[in-house]
Design a protein around this motif. Sequence first.
Motif, PDB file in Angstrom:
ATOM      1  N   PRO A 123      52.999 112.997 -49.814  1.00  0.00           N
ATOM      2  CA  PRO A 123      52.363 112.849 -48.497  1.00  0.00           C
ATOM      3  C   PRO A 123      51.085 113.662 -48.355  1.00  0.00           C
ATOM      4  CG  PRO A 123      54.367 114.173 -48.339  1.00  0.00           C
ATOM      5  CD  PRO A 123      54.345 113.609 -49.714  1.00  0.00           C
ATOM      6  N   GLU A 124      50.969 114.785 -49.072  1.00  0.00           N
ATOM      7  CA  GLU A 124      49.767 115.604 -48.906  1.00  0.00           C
ATOM      8  C   GLU A 124      48.520 114.885 -49.421  1.00  0.00           C
ATOM      9  OE1 GLU A 124      51.660 116.651 -52.852  1.00  0.00           O
ATOM     10  OE2 GLU A 124      52.322 116.295 -50.783  1.00  0.00           O
ATOM     11  N   THR A 125      48.689 114.008 -50.395  1.00  0.00           N
ATOM     12  CA  THR A 125      47.548 113.241 -50.921  1.00  0.00           C
ATOM     13  C   THR A 125      47.654 111.759 -50.606  1.00  0.00           C
ATOM     14  OG1 THR A 125      48.692 113.005 -53.054  1.00  0.00           O
ATOM     15  CG2 THR A 125      47.174 114.868 -52.798  1.00  0.00           C
ATOM     16  N   GLN A 126      48.722 111.335 -49.927  1.00  0.00           N
ATOM     17  CA  GLN A 126      48.986 109.925 -49.600  1.00  0.00           C
ATOM     18  C   GLN A 126      48.896 109.045 -50.848  1.00  0.00           C
ATOM     19  OE1 GLN A 126      46.857 108.410 -46.216  1.00  0.00           O
ATOM     20  NE2 GLN A 126      47.623 110.014 -44.832  1.00  0.00           N
ATOM     21  N   THR A 127      49.614 109.458 -51.877  1.00  0.00           N
ATOM     22  CA  THR A 127      49.658 108.683 -53.116  1.00  0.00           C
ATOM     23  C   THR A 127      51.101 108.397 -53.495  1.00  0.00           C
ATOM     24  OG1 THR A 127      49.649 110.678 -54.499  1.00  0.00           O
ATOM     25  CG2 THR A 127      47.513 109.676 -54.000  1.00  0.00           C
ATOM     26  N   ILE A 128      51.293 107.300 -54.208  1.00  0.00           N
ATOM     27  CA  ILE A 128      52.585 106.939 -54.773  1.00  0.00           C
ATOM     28  C   ILE A 128      52.411 106.821 -56.283  1.00  0.00           C
ATOM     29  CG2 ILE A 128      54.452 105.257 -54.836  1.00  0.00           C
ATOM     30  CD1 ILE A 128      53.679 104.337 -52.078  1.00  0.00           C
ATOM     31  N   ASP A 129      53.198 107.602 -57.014  1.00  0.00           N
ATOM     32  CA  ASP A 129      53.210 107.508 -58.472  1.00  0.00           C
ATOM     33  C   ASP A 129      54.405 106.658 -58.887  1.00  0.00           C
ATOM     34  OD1 ASP A 129      50.985 109.203 -58.867  1.00  0.00           O
ATOM     35  OD2 ASP A 129      52.253 110.967 -58.607  1.00  0.00           O
ATOM     36  N   PHE A 130      54.119 105.536 -59.555  1.00  0.00           N
ATOM     37  CA  PHE A 130      55.170 104.640 -60.033  1.00  0.00           C
ATOM     38  C   PHE A 130      55.472 104.955 -61.494  1.00  0.00           C
ATOM     39  CE2 PHE A 130      53.394 102.323 -56.470  1.00  0.00           C
ATOM     40  CZ  PHE A 130      54.508 101.768 -55.860  1.00  0.00           C
ATOM     41  N   SER A 138      56.964  94.747 -66.413  1.00  0.00           N
ATOM     42  CA  SER A 138      57.325  96.122 -66.100  1.00  0.00           C
ATOM     43  C   SER A 138      56.046  96.936 -66.216  1.00  0.00           C
ATOM     44  CB  SER A 138      58.395  96.646 -67.052  1.00  0.00           C
ATOM     45  OG  SER A 138      58.728  97.973 -66.746  1.00  0.00           O
ATOM     46  N   THR A 139      55.758  97.753 -65.199  1.00  0.00           N
ATOM     47  CA  THR A 139      54.484  98.440 -65.147  1.00  0.00           C
ATOM     48  C   THR A 139      54.657  99.857 -64.657  1.00  0.00           C
ATOM     49  OG1 THR A 139      52.255  98.368 -64.183  1.00  0.00           O
ATOM     50  CG2 THR A 139      54.060  97.587 -62.813  1.00  0.00           C
ATOM     51  N   ASP A 140      53.628 100.659 -64.861  1.00  0.00           N
ATOM     52  CA  ASP A 140      53.558 101.978 -64.245  1.00  0.00           C
ATOM     53  C   ASP A 140      52.141 102.172 -63.728  1.00  0.00           C
ATOM     54  OD1 ASP A 140      51.897 103.716 -66.273  1.00  0.00           O
ATOM     55  OD2 ASP A 140      53.348 102.621 -67.499  1.00  0.00           O
ATOM     56  N   GLY A 141      51.999 103.050 -62.740  1.00  0.00           N
ATOM     57  CA  GLY A 141      50.683 103.248 -62.180  1.00  0.00           C
ATOM     58  C   GLY A 141      50.710 104.122 -60.956  1.00  0.00           C
ATOM     59  N   GLN A 142      49.657 104.024 -60.184  1.00  0.00           N
ATOM     60  CA  GLN A 142      49.478 104.871 -59.020  1.00  0.00           C
ATOM     61  C   GLN A 142      48.835 104.075 -57.902  1.00  0.00           C
ATOM     62  OE1 GLN A 142      46.748 108.287 -59.451  1.00  0.00           O
ATOM     63  NE2 GLN A 142      48.394 109.590 -58.694  1.00  0.00           N
ATOM     64  N   ALA A 143      49.250 104.363 -56.668  1.00  0.00           N
ATOM     65  CA  ALA A 143      48.689 103.713 -55.490  1.00  0.00           C
ATOM     66  C   ALA A 143      48.203 104.779 -54.517  1.00  0.00           C
ATOM     67  CB  ALA A 143      49.724 102.818 -54.820  1.00  0.00           C
ATOM     68  N   PHE A 144      47.015 104.564 -53.963  1.00  0.00           N
ATOM     69  CA  PHE A 144      46.414 105.476 -52.995  1.00  0.00           C
ATOM     70  C   PHE A 144      46.427 104.790 -51.630  1.00  0.00           C
ATOM     71  CE2 PHE A 144      44.635 106.084 -57.171  1.00  0.00           C
ATOM     72  CZ  PHE A 144      44.679 107.468 -57.354  1.00  0.00           C
ATOM     73  N   LEU A 145      46.985 105.457 -50.634  1.00  0.00           N
ATOM     74  CA  LEU A 145      47.172 104.879 -49.310  1.00  0.00           C
ATOM     75  C   LEU A 145      46.169 105.485 -48.330  1.00  0.00           C
ATOM     76  CD1 LEU A 145      51.069 105.258 -49.139  1.00  0.00           C
ATOM     77  CD2 LEU A 145      49.737 103.457 -50.273  1.00  0.00           C
ATOM     78  N   SER A 146      45.818 104.716 -47.301  1.00  0.00           N
ATOM     79  CA  SER A 146      44.990 105.247 -46.229  1.00  0.00           C
ATOM     80  C   SER A 146      45.446 104.642 -44.909  1.00  0.00           C
ATOM     81  CB  SER A 146      43.504 104.934 -46.460  1.00  0.00           C
ATOM     82  OG  SER A 146      43.267 103.542 -46.438  1.00  0.00           O
ATOM     83  N   GLY A 147      45.290 105.405 -43.837  1.00  0.00           N
ATOM     84  CA  GLY A 147      45.667 104.948 -42.508  1.00  0.00           C
ATOM     85  C   GLY A 147      46.996 105.470 -42.021  1.00  0.00           C
ATOM     86  N   LEU A 148      47.761 106.122 -42.888  1.00  0.00           N
ATOM     87  CA  LEU A 148      49.087 106.577 -42.475  1.00  0.00           C
ATOM     88  C   LEU A 148      49.025 107.694 -41.440  1.00  0.00           C
ATOM     89  CD1 LEU A 148      51.104 106.508 -45.812  1.00  0.00           C
ATOM     90  CD2 LEU A 148      50.963 104.774 -44.029  1.00  0.00           C
ATOM     91  N   ASP A 149      47.885 108.387 -41.362  1.00  0.00           N
ATOM     92  CA  ASP A 149      47.741 109.420 -40.333  1.00  0.00           C
ATOM     93  C   ASP A 149      47.854 108.819 -38.941  1.00  0.00           C
ATOM     94  OD1 ASP A 149      47.403 111.325 -42.268  1.00  0.00           O
ATOM     95  OD2 ASP A 149      45.213 111.270 -42.205  1.00  0.00           O
ATOM     96  N   ASN A 150      47.490 107.533 -38.830  1.00  0.00           N
ATOM     97  CA  ASN A 150      47.566 106.841 -37.544  1.00  0.00           C
ATOM     98  C   ASN A 150      48.862 106.049 -37.396  1.00  0.00           C
ATOM     99  OD1 ASN A 150      44.914 107.722 -36.927  1.00  0.00           O
ATOM    100  ND2 ASN A 150      44.064 106.013 -38.121  1.00  0.00           N
ATOM    101  N   GLY A 151      49.771 106.196 -38.379  1.00  0.00           N
ATOM    102  CA  GLY A 151      51.071 105.544 -38.283  1.00  0.00           C
ATOM    103  C   GLY A 151      51.110 104.129 -38.796  1.00  0.00           C
TER     104      GLY A 151
END
Length: 208
Positions: A7-14, A27-40
């Motif tokens: 949550p501190e960087t709003q990222t998901i590591d798969f 089958s994959t691995d990777g990373q996702a960067f999220l934005s907007g969650l501060d506003n719910g």
Amino acid sequence: SYFTYRPETQTIDFDELSVVSKWITASTDGQAFLSGLDNGMLDELVGQFKLPAFALNPNDVYDDPIRFDGAEMDFQLKLNPFNFRVGRAQLVDQGQTLRINGDLSADKIGWKFSANGQIDGLNPDRLLALWPENLAAPTRNWISNNIIAGKLHDLDLALRGGDDQRTNTFISFNFDEAEVQFLPTMPHITQAKGHASMMSNRFVAAID
């Protein structure tokens, strides 16, 4: 799926994301960067993923799924309005790399899509294996029946379409060391080289 949300960087590591469906098995691995969650509410997602060997058969366009040796993909997903953009995708296929980018969007009118692809080289049999039989079928049949052998290189592909327009297709490639049947009653041309292109319903082949 096995993932870690930070949550501190709003990222998901798969660590692993596995999909088994009619369209794709991977089958994959990777990373996702999220934005907007501060506003719910999620506004945007940017992902970077690597796939080992996987199989693809969108909408059952192939009799058997097409298998690739691996892929990498960077994409951006926006939800309002909806837009899925592939900025860079690289598919490894039989020693060659297919480079793809494209967009899929939706608005009040409906869906729109565009895709572009390039690959340095391909043999004719593999081109026909990747080319769905119902996509520009007359051109596909001409290539199947008349280019007997050869090497294809510098291939370009573009697709455009949507709910409010017909699907437009552009394909072009160069070829050499080819054996070509240009008339059924005449001997084949051998050691041919040239260029071929298709735009919508117009196909042109120039042969030397």
